[in-house]
Design a protein around this motif. Sequence first.
Motif, PDB file in Angstrom:
ATOM      1  N   LEU A  28      35.254  71.680  52.083  1.00 14.50           N
ATOM      2  CA  LEU A  28      35.888  70.025  52.604  1.00 14.50           C
ATOM      3  C   LEU A  28      36.764  70.978  54.204  1.00 14.50           C
ATOM      4  O   LEU A  28      36.611  70.640  55.112  1.00 14.50           O
ATOM      5  N   LEU A  46      35.618  60.975  52.710  1.00 14.05           N
ATOM      6  CA  LEU A  46      36.619  61.839  52.812  1.00 14.05           C
ATOM      7  C   LEU A  46      37.720  60.194  52.989  1.00 14.05           C
ATOM      8  O   LEU A  46      38.181  60.924  52.039  1.00 14.05           O
ATOM      9  N   THR A  80      32.186  59.763  56.600  1.00 16.42           N
ATOM     10  CA  THR A  80      31.606  59.718  55.432  1.00 16.42           C
ATOM     11  C   THR A  80      32.785  59.055  54.560  1.00 16.42           C
ATOM     12  O   THR A  80      34.301  58.100  54.846  1.00 16.42           O
ATOM     13  N   LEU A 121      33.184  62.686  60.903  1.00 21.06           N
ATOM     14  CA  LEU A 121      33.820  62.886  60.010  1.00 21.06           C
ATOM     15  C   LEU A 121      34.623  62.274  59.575  1.00 21.06           C
ATOM     16  O   LEU A 121      34.999  61.926  57.766  1.00 21.06           O
ATOM     17  N   VAL A 176      28.746  66.901  54.430  1.00 27.09           N
ATOM     18  CA  VAL A 176      30.436  66.276  53.826  1.00 27.09           C
ATOM     19  C   VAL A 176      30.668  65.330  52.426  1.00 27.09           C
ATOM     20  O   VAL A 176      30.847  65.569  51.502  1.00 27.09           O
TER      21      VAL A 176
END
Length: 726
Positions: free
Chosen positions: A254, A275, A273, A269, A232
């Motif tokens: 992704l 994100l 990360t 996730l 990721v």
Amino acid sequence: MFSKFTSILQHAVEALAPSLPLQEDFVYHWKAITHYYIETSDDKAPVTDTNIPSHLEQMLDILTQEEAERESGETGPCMEYLLHHKILETLYTLGKADCPPGMKQQVLTFYTKLLAHIRQPLLPHINVYRPVQKLIRLCGEVLAAPTENEEIQFLCIVCAKLKQDPYLVNFFLETKKPGGTEVSKDSVLAPDTGQSSAQEKADHPKEPQAAAAASTSSPTANNNNNNNYNLVTSLLNLTKSPDGRIVVKACEGLMLLVSLPEPAAAKCLTENTELCQLLTDRLVSFYKALPQSIDPLDIETVESVNWGLDVYNLKEDAAVFAGKRALISFLSWLDYCDQLIKEAQKSAAAVMAKAVRERFFVSVMEPQLMQTSEVGKRQVTSKALLQEMIYFLLGEDTEPETSATITQNPLRHRLIEHCDHLSDEISIMTLRLFEQLIQKPNQHILHSLVLRGLEERNYLENKPQEERESLENGQLNDSLDLEEDPLFGDDVCPDSRLSGSDWPTSSPPPLSPDHLKCDGKTEVHKIVNSFLCLVPDEAKSSYHVEGTGYDTYLRDAHRQFRDFCGVCQQWDWRGNPKPFEKCNLDLPFFEGHFLKVLFDRMGRILDQPYDVNLQVTAVLSKLSMLPHPHLHEYLLDPYINLAPGCRSLFSVIVRVVGDLMLRIQRIPDFTSKLLLVRKRLLGLEPEGITVDHITLLEGVIVLEEFCKELAAIAFVKYHAASSSSP
């Protein structure tokens, strides 16, 4: 020049030599590569000037041929050789050193083609997934690197393999040990290769600085910084590439990863990360890049925007209106966030949606919405993001409103107040926002805006038990019979009333107790005629223009009601209203802030601009479509006996009509002026001299059309109920 000649000579010798067994041929090509590093002292020559690319290609061809010649799932000697001799590990080391120059590109291509062309599962092998992990960390380290294209191709094939077998993602959740080494979450499940623990530790170099920084800089990483999801992280880095094609491919990767059902991967996730930070930071930056003011009509000209299909021309966009490019960029990223959350594993979707709410809706948009600003509407379809957006806009309260509590949620209060703003433009855009909201598949929207105030049916007069029973049995009290009201006498609108033979689509059901209106127990033809007769004949103009009759609304009403029923089916709204004996009719009734503003606006329909009236009636017609028995009764039944001080949609319109009948007398040539205005609105007459009382005349036209629309909705809902009843 000499190296190219040598390569050509080698290919010629190979073509003339007798074919070797596949394994010998495979070993030959691999040793040719290793001998290059032993024999060559010039490590500055680019890899394309050597035989290495050719040997790697030959090795891939041999592995593909070997698999094709064997039964499915059987590992051949060439693949065994690659795994046992850790060829991928060696190639990773050469690629990391980029020796000779361009070797990283060759290694990435080899890995990509190997994973893409070999059908048997390779990633579960320890001597495959470990070098793959390490190569993943090298991707995205440098923006605009010459290997970006190969990096994204490699990462995407890994994502595709994980999508095929989601459990494999556990091999890529690496646990960072205190000493700086990383071990995959499922190393204990890897096949035994006979290596010593010392050898195993040697296979795990220290984590690259970029990946370490990404994991520790995440806002939530401090809670659980033992896991790294480098796949990721690398994709996130590549979303910052200046090459739009690379960005789209990284976003696609992704999208695949967030959809994996493994809970551990979903947790890593969102917690380990960046994100969530990337999604919200970009939303904020794109939103802040918008011009301070954009004409709402310009916003309406932008067609549906889909992420990844962002083809544009700067000159053309600027020629349409300033800020179009920035608007499309924002809407495109918003669409990506929406689709990503829609596809994501459930727990990950909830976390991402909450992050968008807190870091974008609340932190950035709320301060502007609290000010006098234009409100736009855009499509959000993912359930998690929609839920967070609704809680952000309307709050989470479910208890009935009172006039004293409507300000408890400042944003909700301000938005509803904007429906009745001094600026017509702001009112229209806010009403459009609510029109979109009430069509969303989310029960909380409707409960918050209208239903919670109608639960106890305390808009009805609290009558003695015997009178309640007569109403429940469909018997009309004399005081409720609108036939007695002079406003609805036969001399008012004899041509507008529908007789039994005039029903547009089918004859009305027989007037028996089984075919009375499902909730208010009133014959439907009386309800339809009540709405059709509300506007007096001298204030009607539609019958002078062809194709503007009541029946024109039936088809649209049927389609829209069917769509609403599909949305609301899961909410179990069917059935009769809550029985009187179970209702708390003694509670004071408050229609709710939203309906109050709509009714207030409706009461001023003769004094408001045409566009405002169209939007107010559009919202009210959408609410009337909803198949909830209490909402249907409150908005569409003219015969309900309202409690003192209460008003319904019908009673509001009655007051408007009463005012209209007085004002008509003061306007000379009212009917001819009304017909002229209608024809101009339809484009049947050119614009000419200014007509006085234009706002009133346009309001009368909207009122007439709205009453016809309500009549059509009432009939369609009744017809659907009678068709579905046994």
